[in-house]
Design a protein around this motif. Sequence first.
Motif, mmCIF file in Angstrom:
data_model
loop_
_atom_site.group_PDB
_atom_site.id
_atom_site.type_symbol
_atom_site.label_atom_id
_atom_site.label_comp_id
_atom_site.label_asym_id
_atom_site.label_seq_id
_atom_site.Cartn_x
_atom_site.Cartn_y
_atom_site.Cartn_z
ATOM 1 N N TYR A 290 -8.939 -0.893 -10.197
ATOM 2 C CA TYR A 290 -10.106 -0.739 -9.331
ATOM 3 C C TYR A 290 -10.582 0.714 -9.402
ATOM 4 C CZ TYR A 290 -8.405 -5.289 -8.160
ATOM 5 O OH TYR A 290 -7.975 -6.596 -8.284
ATOM 6 N N GLY A 291 -11.681 0.925 -10.121
ATOM 7 C CA GLY A 291 -12.182 2.276 -10.365
ATOM 8 C C GLY A 291 -12.856 2.858 -9.146
ATOM 9 N N HIS A 292 -12.561 4.104 -8.860
ATOM 10 C CA HIS A 292 -13.131 4.925 -7.765
ATOM 11 C C HIS A 292 -12.435 4.653 -6.429
ATOM 12 C CE1 HIS A 292 -16.149 6.436 -10.553
ATOM 13 N NE2 HIS A 292 -16.221 5.195 -10.991
ATOM 14 N N ALA A 293 -12.658 3.512 -5.801
ATOM 15 C CA ALA A 293 -11.925 3.138 -4.564
ATOM 16 C C ALA A 293 -11.922 4.283 -3.551
ATOM 17 C CB ALA A 293 -10.500 2.696 -4.918
ATOM 18 N N ILE A 294 -13.113 4.766 -3.224
ATOM 19 C CA ILE A 294 -13.208 5.944 -2.344
ATOM 20 C C ILE A 294 -13.370 5.542 -0.879
ATOM 21 C CG2 ILE A 294 -14.518 8.039 -1.829
ATOM 22 C CD1 ILE A 294 -15.485 7.932 -4.786
ATOM 23 N N HIS A 295 -14.396 4.715 -0.617
ATOM 24 C CA HIS A 295 -14.758 4.434 0.783
ATOM 25 C C HIS A 295 -14.156 3.097 1.213
ATOM 26 C CE1 HIS A 295 -17.627 7.712 0.245
ATOM 27 N NE2 HIS A 295 -17.982 7.132 -0.883
ATOM 28 N N GLU B 270 -8.988 -3.344 3.149
ATOM 29 C CA GLU B 270 -8.961 -3.207 1.689
ATOM 30 C C GLU B 270 -7.731 -2.403 1.243
ATOM 31 O OE1 GLU B 270 -13.518 -3.183 0.256
ATOM 32 O OE2 GLU B 270 -13.045 -1.534 1.592
ATOM 33 N N VAL B 271 -7.450 -1.331 1.964
ATOM 34 C CA VAL B 271 -6.274 -0.516 1.637
ATOM 35 C C VAL B 271 -5.013 -1.371 1.723
ATOM 36 C CG1 VAL B 271 -4.876 1.466 2.354
ATOM 37 C CG2 VAL B 271 -7.385 1.620 2.402
ATOM 38 N N ASP B 272 -4.910 -2.150 2.786
ATOM 39 C CA ASP B 272 -3.712 -2.986 2.974
ATOM 40 C C ASP B 272 -3.578 -4.047 1.884
ATOM 41 O OD1 ASP B 272 -3.253 -1.525 5.226
ATOM 42 O OD2 ASP B 272 -3.890 -3.080 6.654
ATOM 43 N N ARG B 273 -4.678 -4.708 1.570
ATOM 44 C CA ARG B 273 -4.622 -5.785 0.560
ATOM 45 C C ARG B 273 -4.290 -5.214 -0.828
ATOM 46 N NH1 ARG B 273 -3.053 -9.813 0.123
ATOM 47 N NH2 ARG B 273 -4.545 -11.035 -1.071
ATOM 48 N N LEU B 274 -4.897 -4.065 -1.142
ATOM 49 C CA LEU B 274 -4.608 -3.457 -2.454
ATOM 50 C C LEU B 274 -3.133 -3.081 -2.556
ATOM 51 C CD1 LEU B 274 -7.878 -1.395 -2.720
ATOM 52 C CD2 LEU B 274 -7.099 -3.048 -4.438
ATOM 53 N N LYS B 275 -2.566 -2.646 -1.450
ATOM 54 C CA LYS B 275 -1.132 -2.301 -1.449
ATOM 55 C C LYS B 275 -0.292 -3.564 -1.587
ATOM 56 C CE LYS B 275 2.519 0.252 -1.004
ATOM 57 N NZ LYS B 275 3.485 -0.815 -0.945
ATOM 58 N N GLU B 276 -0.663 -4.599 -0.824
ATOM 59 C CA GLU B 276 0.115 -5.850 -0.872
ATOM 60 C C GLU B 276 0.182 -6.425 -2.284
ATOM 61 O OE1 GLU B 276 -1.036 -7.375 3.542
ATOM 62 O OE2 GLU B 276 -1.636 -8.688 1.888
ATOM 63 N N VAL B 277 -0.953 -6.390 -2.985
ATOM 64 C CA VAL B 277 -0.955 -6.992 -4.326
ATOM 65 C C VAL B 277 -0.552 -5.981 -5.397
ATOM 66 C CG1 VAL B 277 -2.764 -8.617 -3.636
ATOM 67 C CG2 VAL B 277 -3.391 -6.545 -4.896
ATOM 68 N N ASP B 278 -0.373 -4.725 -5.013
ATOM 69 C CA ASP B 278 -0.005 -3.657 -5.957
ATOM 70 C C ASP B 278 -1.082 -3.468 -7.027
ATOM 71 O OD1 ASP B 278 1.572 -1.593 -6.911
ATOM 72 O OD2 ASP B 278 2.839 -2.900 -8.136
ATOM 73 N N GLY B 279 -2.346 -3.512 -6.602
ATOM 74 C CA GLY B 279 -3.449 -3.206 -7.513
ATOM 75 C C GLY B 279 -3.469 -1.712 -7.835
ATOM 76 N N ALA C 49 1.229 6.224 1.002
ATOM 77 C CA ALA C 49 1.396 4.811 1.374
ATOM 78 C C ALA C 49 1.965 3.979 0.222
ATOM 79 C CB ALA C 49 0.055 4.238 1.822
ATOM 80 N N GLY C 50 2.206 4.605 -0.926
ATOM 81 C CA GLY C 50 2.860 3.910 -2.032
ATOM 82 C C GLY C 50 1.929 3.146 -2.955
ATOM 83 N N HIS C 51 0.639 3.487 -2.950
ATOM 84 C CA HIS C 51 -0.287 2.806 -3.860
ATOM 85 C C HIS C 51 -0.044 3.230 -5.299
ATOM 86 C CE1 HIS C 51 -3.187 0.673 -1.256
ATOM 87 N NE2 HIS C 51 -2.724 1.497 -0.348
ATOM 88 N N ARG C 52 -0.376 2.328 -6.203
ATOM 89 C CA ARG C 52 -0.317 2.602 -7.642
ATOM 90 C C ARG C 52 -1.622 3.315 -8.010
ATOM 91 N NH1 ARG C 52 2.359 -0.426 -12.176
ATOM 92 N NH2 ARG C 52 3.410 -1.678 -10.618
ATOM 93 N N ARG D 231 1.301 4.113 -15.786
ATOM 94 C CA ARG D 231 1.818 3.143 -14.823
ATOM 95 C C ARG D 231 0.675 2.319 -14.238
ATOM 96 N NH1 ARG D 231 2.965 3.692 -9.303
ATOM 97 N NH2 ARG D 231 4.354 2.037 -8.592
ATOM 98 N N ALA D 232 -0.457 2.973 -13.970
ATOM 99 C CA ALA D 232 -1.625 2.239 -13.464
ATOM 100 C C ALA D 232 -2.053 1.170 -14.465
ATOM 101 C CB ALA D 232 -2.770 3.206 -13.172
ATOM 102 N N LEU D 233 -1.848 1.444 -15.767
ATOM 103 C CA LEU D 233 -2.204 0.481 -16.822
ATOM 104 C C LEU D 233 -1.025 -0.439 -17.178
ATOM 105 C CD1 LEU D 233 -4.163 2.911 -19.223
ATOM 106 C CD2 LEU D 233 -5.118 1.359 -17.489
#
Length: 430
Positions: free
Chosen positions: A266-271, A276-285, A310-313, A361-363
Motif C-alpha cells: 500500500y503506497g503512501h498510506a499517510i492519512h 485502517e491502521v488496525d486492519r493493515l496491522k491485522e493482515v500484515d500488509g 505498532a509493528g507494521h511492515r 521485507r515489505a516485498l
Amino acid sequence: MADLILGQTLSFTADPFAAGPGAARHESHGAVLVEGGLIRATGPADALRKAHPQARVTDYGRALISAGFVDAHVHYPQTAIIASWGKRLIDWLNTYTFPEEMRFADPAYAAAVAARYFDLTLANGTTTACSYTTIHPASVDAFFAEAQARGLRALAGKTCMDRDTAPARLRDTAQSAYDDSRALLEKWHGVDRLSYVITPRFSPTSTPDQLAALGALWAEHPECLMQTHLSEQVDEIAWVKSLYPSARDYLDTYETHGLLGTGGLYGHAIHLEPREVDRLKEVDGSLIHCPTSNTFIGSGLFDMGGLTAAGHRVGLATDTGGGSSFSMLRTMAAAYEVAQLRGRALHPAELWWLATQGAARALHLDDRIGNLAPGMEADLVVLDLASTPAIAQATARAETVWEALFPTIMMGDDRAVQAVWVGGKVARGR
Ligand code: GUN
Ligand code: ZN
C-alpha cells in the motif's frame, strides 16, 4: 571462481526498529565471499582471506559494502517526467503523468525508457525495484525484458485503470485487465529473478468490477504480491468517498474487493483512519513510505515512528517520478526529515535497514535480498563515504560508523556509488 570483496561491511542481524541500532553489524575491515551469484560468507577480511586463499580479491579499501538498495514503489514510465513543476496529486496525474503514460502504447518507447530507468537506478546503487507500468502489456514486457537482460531481481505489473476518471486512451476494462494481467503473470512470474505484481492503480481509476476482477486474480495467485495506492492526499480521500459512497474508508474499497491481505503493498498510506491502521496491522500488509514524493507533491507526513512502534511492515521507496530522485540515499534523507517533522529522529541504522532489508521485507523477499549474509543473492552496492568535499570534511571527524555514514545519507547521491554488483558480477564500476 569465488570472489572475495573487501571493504567496510554493514549488515543486519535483526530489525533495528525492534532490536535497536545493535541490530546492525559493522566490520571496519570486512569481507564478502561470493560464488555462483550468492553470498557464501561474511566476516573479518583477515579470517576470510586465510580460509579462501584461491578466491579472486577485489579490495575496495575504506569504501562501504552493503546489500544493494531496494526500491519498493516506483513508476518506471514516469522516468522522463520526474521533477515536473507545480501540481498536486490529481492535477499532476492529469497534466504530466497520463500524457506521458500514453506514449507507452509504442513498445519501442517503452523499451527505451526501461533501459534508461535501469541505467539511472543502477547508477544510484539500487539493485531491485518494484514498479508500476502503464495499461499497455508491452510496457510490462519492456520492463521485465530489460531487467532480465541485466540479471536483476525485479518486480512489476500491468497498471490497471478502467474508470472514466482516466483518459479514454489509458483505459482497459475489468475483463481485459484480468485477462492481460493473468497472461503477463503466467509469462513472467518466477522467470529468472522476476516477479509479477497484480496492480490496480488506485480506487479512483478503477470500477468496483475491476477491483473485484483483480481481487479474484489475486485469490487465484496468492503467490503474487498486489500493489496499489492508499490515502496519499486529503483531496484524493474525499474523491474516493464520493466514488464509493458505501465504503467505510479508503482501505475498505480494497478490502471489499479482495485486495487487502498479506502481500498487499500500500503506497503512501499517510492519512490513515484508526480502523485502517488496525486492519493493515491485522493482515500484515506492507506500507510503503515515499518521502521525496510526499513532500514534492505536497501529500503529507508519514507516521514512521508510530507505525513501526505498532509493528507494521514498512518499506521505503522513491516513487519515481512523483518522487524527486532515483537515489535511495536521497530518499533516506527525506525519510529522516519527514520523521523529524513528526518528532522522531530516525537512527542511521533504521534508515539503512529501511532502504535494504526493510524494503525487501515489505516485498516478502528478505530471505533473498537486502542483507549481507550467507545464502543471500549477491547484489551489492559499494559506497565512497567521502564522495564530495562537503561530505568528506564532515566524515573526516567521525568516531563511529554512524557518524561516518550519516553525511552520505543526508548529502550523498550517485557520486557516492563506487561500484554495484548484481547476481555476483560487477554491473558498474570496477
Ligand atoms: N496515485 C495514483 N497513481 C499515482 C502515481 O502515479 N503517483 C503517485 N504519487 N500517486 C498515485
Ligand atoms: Zn505510486
